[in-house]
Design a protein around this motif. Structure first.
Motif, PDB file in Angstrom:
ATOM      1  N   TRP A 125      -4.594  -8.134  56.267  1.00 43.89           N
ATOM      2  CA  TRP A 125      -3.440 -10.136  57.475  1.00 43.89           C
ATOM      3  C   TRP A 125      -2.353 -10.541  56.789  1.00 43.89           C
ATOM      4  O   TRP A 125      -1.202 -10.887  57.269  1.00 43.89           O
ATOM      5  N   THR A 126      -1.441  -9.628  56.181  1.00 38.48           N
ATOM      6  CA  THR A 126      -0.426  -9.268  55.038  1.00 38.48           C
ATOM      7  C   THR A 126       0.369  -8.162  55.755  1.00 38.48           C
ATOM      8  O   THR A 126       1.559  -7.684  56.155  1.00 38.48           O
ATOM      9  N   LYS A 127      -0.801  -7.619  56.081  1.00 36.91           N
ATOM     10  CA  LYS A 127       0.168  -5.842  56.958  1.00 36.91           C
ATOM     11  C   LYS A 127      -0.508  -6.059  58.434  1.00 36.91           C
ATOM     12  O   LYS A 127      -1.570  -6.076  58.980  1.00 36.91           O
ATOM     13  N   GLY A 128       0.068  -6.241  59.593  1.00 40.72           N
ATOM     14  CA  GLY A 128       0.155  -5.875  60.365  1.00 40.72           C
ATOM     15  C   GLY A 128       1.038  -6.203  61.863  1.00 40.72           C
ATOM     16  O   GLY A 128       1.897  -6.112  61.224  1.00 40.72           O
ATOM     17  N   CYS A 132      -9.234 -14.086  52.252  1.00 39.34           N
ATOM     18  CA  CYS A 132      -7.583 -14.292  52.570  1.00 39.34           C
ATOM     19  C   CYS A 132      -7.546 -12.817  51.752  1.00 39.34           C
ATOM     20  O   CYS A 132      -8.260 -12.320  51.114  1.00 39.34           O
ATOM     21  N   ASP A 133      -6.365 -11.456  51.572  1.00 35.43           N
ATOM     22  CA  ASP A 133      -6.103 -10.848  51.548  1.00 35.43           C
ATOM     23  C   ASP A 133      -5.673 -11.435  49.672  1.00 35.43           C
ATOM     24  O   ASP A 133      -5.916 -12.534  49.193  1.00 35.43           O
ATOM     25  N   VAL A 185       1.542 -18.562  48.831  1.00 39.93           N
ATOM     26  CA  VAL A 185       1.510 -17.546  50.062  1.00 39.93           C
ATOM     27  C   VAL A 185       0.260 -16.822  50.514  1.00 39.93           C
ATOM     28  O   VAL A 185       1.306 -15.914  51.435  1.00 39.93           O
ATOM     29  N   ARG A 186      -0.153 -16.310  50.474  1.00 36.59           N
ATOM     30  CA  ARG A 186      -1.693 -15.842  50.516  1.00 36.59           C
ATOM     31  C   ARG A 186      -2.021 -15.660  52.099  1.00 36.59           C
ATOM     32  O   ARG A 186      -2.109 -16.308  52.400  1.00 36.59           O
ATOM     33  N   ALA A 187      -2.021 -14.523  52.258  1.00 34.91           N
ATOM     34  CA  ALA A 187      -2.466 -14.659  54.241  1.00 34.91           C
ATOM     35  C   ALA A 187      -4.242 -14.821  54.395  1.00 34.91           C
ATOM     36  O   ALA A 187      -4.855 -13.979  53.539  1.00 34.91           O
ATOM     37  N   CYS A 188      -4.347 -15.328  54.909  1.00 37.79           N
ATOM     38  CA  CYS A 188      -5.741 -16.072  55.330  1.00 37.79           C
ATOM     39  C   CYS A 188      -6.219 -15.203  56.961  1.00 37.79           C
ATOM     40  O   CYS A 188      -5.076 -15.517  57.848  1.00 37.79           O
TER      41      CYS A 188
END
Length: 236
Positions: free
Chosen positions: A45-48, A186-187, A194-197
């Motif tokens: 969810w962070t890398k893409g 989540c990552d 700020v964690r991406a989910c």
């Protein structure tokens, strides 16, 4: 000596007051990306790459930081207008209604005007999502300090064929439930704020055309946040 003591007391009091006025990390969330293409490996969810956004979404802004902007992206529906059977709160933010109005996500006369390079010309807004029946759509959101909670409520995805109306009451979108997504998917390795989910779902069968997707999440009982996006479904 008395002067020094009094001065020190005033400094401590001023610092304490400053701390109480300093904004803390917001505990609300919203859709960051409607059509997220994860990279392979960890932290998907962070890398893409994001290929589609919510209405009038300022995609150039830093991830998870739009709660401190004006208008913020988090739209909290008015709980007084969410009584079961009479849910008159706007499904999408109109920047006026709500306990936290959020940014304007009403439908323009031409849907594309809420996005860049469809019919809209605002380069600060993201592109509209274009997909086809049976494809997988992955939606991303910031954790906003809820990734470690034992059982946060799931994200609800509502999905309806566009009917040209500017906005709908929540009661209408509730009739078009599609699926639920795990909020805490989540990552790791980022701060809780700020964690991406995110979560993914299959585009349901139906005729090609424009659809309204609503992302809706309940933080506490009766406390709902929503984000809205238009999705163009085309033939394969």
């Amino acid at each position: 000596m008395v002067f020094k003591t009094t001065f020190a007391f005033l400094v401590v009091a001023a610092l304490a007051m400053l701390c109480t006025l300093t904004p803390q990390a917001e505990a609300h969330s919203w859709v960051d990306c409607v059509d997220w293409k994860p990279a392979s490996g960890k932290n998907k969810w962070t890398k893409g790459k994001c290929l589609g956004y919510a209405r009038r979404y300022p995609f150039k802004k830093a991830f998870a930081k739009l709660d401190s902007d004006y208008p913020s992206r988090h739209y909290q529906q008015d709980s007084k207008n969410l009584k079961k059977g009479h849910e008159t709160a706007p499904a999408c933010s109109d920047r006026r209604a709500g306990e936290e109005p959020g940014a304007d996500e009403t439908r323009p006369s031409k849907v594309g005007d809420a996005y860049y390079k469809s019919s809209g010309s605002n380069k600060n807004w993201g592109r509209m999502t274009v997909t086809s029946v049976g494809d997988t759509l992955c939606v991303r959101w910031p954790a906003k300090n809820h990734a470690k909670e034992s059982s946060p409520p799931p994200v609800v995805i509502n999905w309806m064929k566009d009917d040209g109306k500017k906005n709908h009451p929540q009661s209408v979108l509730n009739k078009h439930f599609l699926t639920k997504l795990n909020y805490k998917n989540c990552d790791s390795g980022k701060s809780e704020d700020v964690r991406a989910c995110g979560g993914c779902f299959k585009v349901p069968s139906g005729s090609p055309g424009m659809y309204l997707m609503q992302w809706r999440w309940m933080l506490n009982k009766g406390e709902y946040y929503t984000s809205c996006a238009d999705v163009q479904v085309v033939k394969k």
